[in-house]
Design a protein around this motif. Structure first.
Motif, PDB file in Angstrom:
ATOM      1  N   ARG A 153      42.800  58.693  32.427  1.00  0.00           N
ATOM      2  CA  ARG A 153      43.073  58.461  33.842  1.00  0.00           C
ATOM      3  C   ARG A 153      42.316  59.461  34.719  1.00  0.00           C
ATOM      4  N   GLU A 154      42.317  60.737  34.316  1.00  0.00           N
ATOM      5  CA  GLU A 154      41.704  61.758  35.150  1.00  0.00           C
ATOM      6  C   GLU A 154      40.196  61.573  35.269  1.00  0.00           C
ATOM      7  N   ALA A 155      39.573  61.019  34.241  1.00  0.00           N
ATOM      8  CA  ALA A 155      38.111  60.920  34.245  1.00  0.00           C
ATOM      9  C   ALA A 155      37.593  59.542  34.638  1.00  0.00           C
ATOM     10  N   ASP A 156      38.373  58.497  34.361  1.00  0.00           N
ATOM     11  CA  ASP A 156      37.817  57.145  34.446  1.00  0.00           C
ATOM     12  C   ASP A 156      38.396  56.265  35.546  1.00  0.00           C
ATOM     13  N   GLU A 157      39.629  56.533  35.981  1.00  0.00           N
ATOM     14  CA  GLU A 157      40.218  55.623  36.959  1.00  0.00           C
ATOM     15  C   GLU A 157      39.437  55.656  38.270  1.00  0.00           C
ATOM     16  N   TYR A 158      39.253  54.486  38.848  1.00  0.00           N
ATOM     17  CA  TYR A 158      38.505  54.242  40.079  1.00  0.00           C
ATOM     18  C   TYR A 158      36.992  54.292  39.870  1.00  0.00           C
ATOM     19  N   ARG A 159      36.546  54.325  38.617  1.00  0.00           N
ATOM     20  CA  ARG A 159      35.106  54.184  38.389  1.00  0.00           C
ATOM     21  C   ARG A 159      34.660  52.808  38.864  1.00  0.00           C
ATOM     22  N   ARG A 160      33.475  52.734  39.423  1.00  0.00           N
ATOM     23  CA  ARG A 160      32.923  51.471  39.909  1.00  0.00           C
ATOM     24  C   ARG A 160      32.206  50.782  38.753  1.00  0.00           C
ATOM     25  N   LEU A 161      32.623  49.547  38.473  1.00  0.00           N
ATOM     26  CA  LEU A 161      32.135  48.822  37.305  1.00  0.00           C
ATOM     27  C   LEU A 161      31.469  47.512  37.696  1.00  0.00           C
ATOM     28  N   SER A 162      30.692  47.015  36.749  1.00  0.00           N
ATOM     29  CA  SER A 162      30.109  45.677  36.853  1.00  0.00           C
ATOM     30  C   SER A 162      30.344  44.972  35.527  1.00  0.00           C
ATOM     31  N   VAL A 163      30.785  43.717  35.604  1.00  0.00           N
ATOM     32  CA  VAL A 163      31.020  42.947  34.387  1.00  0.00           C
ATOM     33  C   VAL A 163      30.655  41.489  34.658  1.00  0.00           C
ATOM     34  N   ARG A 164      30.177  40.830  33.626  1.00  0.00           N
ATOM     35  CA  ARG A 164      29.784  39.427  33.764  1.00  0.00           C
ATOM     36  C   ARG A 164      30.508  38.597  32.723  1.00  0.00           C
ATOM     37  N   GLY A 165      30.980  37.423  33.163  1.00  0.00           N
ATOM     38  CA  GLY A 165      31.682  36.545  32.241  1.00  0.00           C
ATOM     39  C   GLY A 165      32.239  35.324  32.956  1.00  0.00           C
ATOM     40  N   ARG A 166      33.156  34.644  32.292  1.00  0.00           N
ATOM     41  CA  ARG A 166      33.755  33.422  32.838  1.00  0.00           C
ATOM     42  C   ARG A 166      35.256  33.607  33.005  1.00  0.00           C
ATOM     43  N   PHE A 167      35.760  33.184  34.163  1.00  0.00           N
ATOM     44  CA  PHE A 167      37.184  33.271  34.446  1.00  0.00           C
ATOM     45  C   PHE A 167      37.950  32.159  33.725  1.00  0.00           C
ATOM     46  N   ALA A 168      39.162  32.502  33.269  1.00  0.00           N
ATOM     47  CA  ALA A 168      40.098  31.508  32.756  1.00  0.00           C
ATOM     48  C   ALA A 168      41.212  31.363  33.785  1.00  0.00           C
ATOM     49  N   HIS A 169      40.964  30.566  34.817  1.00  0.00           N
ATOM     50  CA  HIS A 169      41.892  30.487  35.943  1.00  0.00           C
ATOM     51  C   HIS A 169      43.251  29.939  35.548  1.00  0.00           C
ATOM     52  N   GLU A 170      43.283  29.124  34.525  1.00  0.00           N
ATOM     53  CA  GLU A 170      44.562  28.553  34.104  1.00  0.00           C
ATOM     54  C   GLU A 170      45.499  29.613  33.535  1.00  0.00           C
ATOM     55  N   ARG A 171      44.975  30.816  33.267  1.00  0.00           N
ATOM     56  CA  ARG A 171      45.785  31.895  32.697  1.00  0.00           C
ATOM     57  C   ARG A 171      46.069  33.005  33.706  1.00  0.00           C
ATOM     58  N   GLU A 172      45.918  32.729  34.986  1.00  0.00           N
ATOM     59  CA  GLU A 172      46.123  33.784  35.964  1.00  0.00           C
ATOM     60  C   GLU A 172      47.588  34.217  36.000  1.00  0.00           C
ATOM     61  N   THR A 173      47.797  35.452  36.443  1.00  0.00           N
ATOM     62  CA  THR A 173      49.134  36.028  36.598  1.00  0.00           C
ATOM     63  C   THR A 173      49.276  36.542  38.018  1.00  0.00           C
ATOM     64  N   LEU A 174      50.420  36.257  38.627  1.00  0.00           N
ATOM     65  CA  LEU A 174      50.713  36.740  39.972  1.00  0.00           C
ATOM     66  C   LEU A 174      51.617  37.964  39.884  1.00  0.00           C
ATOM     67  N   VAL A 175      51.231  39.010  40.595  1.00  0.00           N
ATOM     68  CA  VAL A 175      51.988  40.261  40.594  1.00  0.00           C
ATOM     69  C   VAL A 175      52.397  40.578  42.023  1.00  0.00           C
ATOM     70  N   ARG A 176      53.666  40.838  42.218  1.00  0.00           N
ATOM     71  CA  ARG A 176      54.171  41.145  43.556  1.00  0.00           C
ATOM     72  C   ARG A 176      53.374  42.266  44.197  1.00  0.00           C
TER      73      ARG A 176
END
Length: 261
Positions: free
Chosen positions: A73-96
């Protein structure tokens, strides 16, 4: 004005012991809280420095399975990332969620990367009336997608007052392993972090739904004030104890003078 006999009477040993024990506990408590706030101040300043260092950096590739055991957490959280792939929208989760746009949900969607592993992407915020996928005004991204975002580590358990309920689909924190399991994803194939999607540089403000760019990046830092307050209370308690000692000596001296033949 003359003092009465009762005002010159020293306190009993039992009374003094009770007062000093209570004062000692209070003093220790105030000092402990002050030290804790100093530690929190150091933690908060490190967090602010880390966020400032990471959020505008050139995006790095999303950490793969070989890097997962080493994430901190101390070293990596909020690092700016780039990732490529395909979304599985049917598996989305809603979080309050509660944001500057009001109450609603974070939309976390699994993305299968071009390296084969899965990562949960927080695609942004939707108000309650847009919790259903069909109610949103923006088409879902399909095909190969490049996501730019901030690395966030899992938030297990739930909120302070409400626990996550995977059975009924009620989520109050972004608990990556639990959400992945609820969506039927193998734990070994899912990154132990999620990515808060941001608007890529040069695209301006986001107007789509889910709304990106609402990650909280400004944090209040009042720990120095709190620390000084606790230390001031400790000093006042110590001063009161010192005054009590001096006053008791005075009373005993006056009592001794009164009792002389």
């Amino acid at each position: 004005m003359t003092l009465t006999k009762q005002q010159h009477t020293p306190r009993s040993s039992r009374t003094l012991a009770a007062i000093f024990i209570a004062a000692a506990f209070a003093l220790a408590g105030f000092l402990s809280l002050g030290v804790w706030q100093v530690e929190r101040l150091a933690w908060k300043e490190a967090l602010l420095a880390r966020v400032a260092r990471h959020v505008h950096a050139v995006p790095a590739p999303a950490p793969g399975p070989a890097d997962w055991p080493h994430l901190q957490r101390e070293a990596d959280e909020y690092r700016r990332l780039s990732v490529r792939g395909r979304f599985a929208h049917e598996r989305e989760t809603l979080v309050r969620a509660s944001t500057e746009l009001g109450s609603g949900y974070w939309v976390l969607t699994p993305l299968q990367t071009d390296q084969g592993f899965w990562v949960l992407v927080n695609r942004g915020f939707v108000p309650t009336e847009m919790s259903a996928r069909a109610a949103r005004q923006t088409p879902e991204p399909v095909g190969e997608q490049t996501v730019i975002g901030l690395l966030r580590l899992s938030e297990p358990g739930g909120s302070l007052l409400q626990k996550n309920d995977a059975v009924h689909g009620r989520w109050y924190s972004r608990d990556v392993p639990a959400m992945a399991a609820a969506q039927g994803l193998s734990a070994q194939a899912v990154a132990p972090y999620f990515i808060d999607a941001v608007v890529p540089d040069g695209q301006g403000a986001d107007t789509s739904w889910p709304r990106r760019g609402l990650t909280v990046l400004q944090f209040s830092n009042n720990h120095l004030v709190y620390a000084l307050t606790w230390f001031a209370l400790a000093a006042m308690t110590a001063g009161a104890m010192g005054y009590l000692v001096a006053d008791e000596r005075r009373l005993r001296r006056l009592s001794g003078q009164r009792n002389k033949p």
